[in-house]
Scaffold this motif. Structure first.
Motif, PDB file in Angstrom:
ATOM      1  N   PHE A 295       0.837  -1.204   0.000  1.00  0.00           N
ATOM      2  CA  PHE A 295       0.000   0.000   0.000  1.00  0.00           C
ATOM      3  C   PHE A 295       0.869   1.251   0.000  1.00  0.00           C
ATOM      4  O   PHE A 295       0.581   2.218  -0.714  1.00  0.00           O
ATOM      5  N   ARG A 296       1.943   1.271   0.784  1.00  0.00           N
ATOM      6  CA  ARG A 296       2.822   2.443   0.819  1.00  0.00           C
ATOM      7  C   ARG A 296       3.543   2.629  -0.511  1.00  0.00           C
ATOM      8  O   ARG A 296       3.835   3.753  -0.910  1.00  0.00           O
ATOM      9  N   GLU A 297       3.840   1.543  -1.191  1.00  0.00           N
ATOM     10  CA  GLU A 297       4.525   1.644  -2.478  1.00  0.00           C
ATOM     11  C   GLU A 297       3.594   2.060  -3.606  1.00  0.00           C
ATOM     12  O   GLU A 297       3.974   2.859  -4.461  1.00  0.00           O
ATOM     13  N   ARG A 298       2.356   1.505  -3.625  1.00  0.00           N
ATOM     14  CA  ARG A 298       1.493   1.691  -4.798  1.00  0.00           C
ATOM     15  C   ARG A 298       0.112   2.254  -4.508  1.00  0.00           C
ATOM     16  O   ARG A 298      -0.693   2.407  -5.426  1.00  0.00           O
ATOM     17  N   GLY A 299      -0.185   2.538  -3.252  1.00  0.00           N
ATOM     18  CA  GLY A 299      -1.495   3.081  -2.912  1.00  0.00           C
ATOM     19  C   GLY A 299      -2.520   1.979  -2.697  1.00  0.00           C
ATOM     20  O   GLY A 299      -2.307   0.831  -3.073  1.00  0.00           O
ATOM     21  N   PHE A 300      -3.636   2.352  -2.094  1.00  0.00           N
ATOM     22  CA  PHE A 300      -4.665   1.369  -1.758  1.00  0.00           C
ATOM     23  C   PHE A 300      -5.273   0.731  -3.004  1.00  0.00           C
ATOM     24  O   PHE A 300      -5.490  -0.471  -3.054  1.00  0.00           O
TER      25      PHE A 300
ATOM     26  N   ALA B 136      17.677   7.592   1.413  1.00  0.00           N
ATOM     27  CA  ALA B 136      17.341   6.190   1.710  1.00  0.00           C
ATOM     28  C   ALA B 136      15.860   6.066   2.066  1.00  0.00           C
ATOM     29  O   ALA B 136      15.176   5.144   1.584  1.00  0.00           O
ATOM     30  N   HIS B 137      15.357   6.966   2.886  1.00  0.00           N
ATOM     31  CA  HIS B 137      13.929   6.951   3.221  1.00  0.00           C
ATOM     32  C   HIS B 137      13.093   7.269   1.986  1.00  0.00           C
ATOM     33  O   HIS B 137      12.088   6.608   1.715  1.00  0.00           O
ATOM     34  N   ARG B 138      13.524   8.270   1.233  1.00  0.00           N
ATOM     35  CA  ARG B 138      12.809   8.645   0.007  1.00  0.00           C
ATOM     36  C   ARG B 138      12.660   7.445  -0.929  1.00  0.00           C
ATOM     37  O   ARG B 138      11.600   7.216  -1.498  1.00  0.00           O
ATOM     38  N   ASP B 139      13.728   6.687  -1.071  1.00  0.00           N
ATOM     39  CA  ASP B 139      13.755   5.602  -2.052  1.00  0.00           C
ATOM     40  C   ASP B 139      13.123   4.308  -1.572  1.00  0.00           C
ATOM     41  O   ASP B 139      13.011   3.354  -2.339  1.00  0.00           O
ATOM     42  N   ASN B 140      12.713   4.239  -0.324  1.00  0.00           N
ATOM     43  CA  ASN B 140      12.137   3.011   0.235  1.00  0.00           C
ATOM     44  C   ASN B 140      10.790   3.284   0.903  1.00  0.00           C
ATOM     45  O   ASN B 140      10.606   3.023   2.081  1.00  0.00           O
ATOM     46  N   CYS B 141       9.844   3.781   0.115  1.00  0.00           N
ATOM     47  CA  CYS B 141       8.567   4.176   0.721  1.00  0.00           C
ATOM     48  C   CYS B 141       7.788   2.981   1.259  1.00  0.00           C
ATOM     49  O   CYS B 141       6.963   3.138   2.160  1.00  0.00           O
ATOM     50  N   GLY B 142       8.063   1.776   0.794  1.00  0.00           N
ATOM     51  CA  GLY B 142       7.362   0.592   1.291  1.00  0.00           C
ATOM     52  C   GLY B 142       7.623   0.297   2.751  1.00  0.00           C
ATOM     53  O   GLY B 142       6.808  -0.343   3.412  1.00  0.00           O
ATOM     54  N   VAL B 143       8.746   0.775   3.267  1.00  0.00           N
ATOM     55  CA  VAL B 143       9.059   0.573   4.685  1.00  0.00           C
ATOM     56  C   VAL B 143       9.188   1.904   5.418  1.00  0.00           C
ATOM     57  O   VAL B 143       9.586   1.935   6.575  1.00  0.00           O
TER      58      VAL B 143
ATOM     59  N   GLY C 256      -0.825   9.619   2.914  1.00  0.00           N
ATOM     60  CA  GLY C 256      -1.669  10.739   3.329  1.00  0.00           C
ATOM     61  C   GLY C 256      -2.735  11.100   2.320  1.00  0.00           C
ATOM     62  O   GLY C 256      -3.911  11.253   2.660  1.00  0.00           O
ATOM     63  N   SER C 257      -2.353  11.241   1.060  1.00  0.00           N
ATOM     64  CA  SER C 257      -3.351  11.611   0.040  1.00  0.00           C
ATOM     65  C   SER C 257      -4.328  10.471  -0.217  1.00  0.00           C
ATOM     66  O   SER C 257      -5.493  10.712  -0.538  1.00  0.00           O
TER      67      SER C 257
END
Length: 185
Positions: free
Chosen positions: A23-28, A94-101, A109-110
């Motif tokens: 979900f964090r990588e691709r949305g709901f 590193a955080h920017r590039d790993n949104c899944g974790v 948020g959106s």
């Protein structure tokens, strides 16, 4: 066939973990139940032994991710120095590039704004994050600790969203760097 309670609980945990990352990588709407179940190595039919619907999974995975995120910040609330370290580590490539974790606020948020059923869970998360971020400022006897926490959190999340959204790597890094600089106090 019934599985032992421990095995069922472990499968449930795996589903939540995989769903949260996807979900964090691709949305709901960008991920299907079948994809989540495949990522856990389970069948689609098994899903309904754990959840009534995808909406129920979304709500539980958001709650699970929130609990883990809040627990990871417990140490940071002990001092302004530790909170500053947390903020600086948040605003990295590193955080920017790993949104899944990464941060569920910047990743989802959106999405949450369009999913009324999970807004209460998200609201509880945001309120808890504000309280945790305000804590070191309260103990440091700084005025307006809550205002400062909201400002810091909004800057962090906004910078991460922008850094992920632009297609110019130099601009993305500049956004993160400038947010780190403005929040280093």
């Amino acid at each position: 066939m019934r599985y032992p309670a421990e095995e069922t609980a472990e499968k449930h945990r795996q589903i939540l973990e995989q769903a949260s990352a996807l979900f964090r990588e691709r949305g709901f709407s960008g991920v299907s139940v079948s994809e989540i179940m495949k990522a856990t190595g389970l069948t689609h039919g098994t899903f309904y032994h754990h959840f009534d619907s995808k909406d129920a999974l979304i709500a539980q995975s958001l709650g699970d991710a929130s609990g883990k995120a809040l627990a990871s910040m417990e140490d940071a609330k002990a001092s302004t120095e530790l909170m500053q370290q947390y903020i600086q580590e948040y605003l990295t490539t590193a955080h920017r590039d790993n949104c899944g974790v990464g941060c569920l606020m910047s990743a989802l948020g959106s999405e949450v704004a369009r999913e009324p059923s999970v807004r209460p869970t998200f609201t509880r998360h945001v309120k808890a994050m504000i309280e945790i971020m305000a804590e070191p400022f309260k103990t440091a006897k700084k005025r307006n600790a809550r205002r400062r926490a909201i400002h810091h959190m909004s800057t962090m999340v906004g910078a991460m969203i922008l850094a992920r959204a632009v297609d110019d790597p130099a601009l993305s890094e500049e956004i993160l760097r400038e947010a780190r600089t403005v929040l280093a106090d």
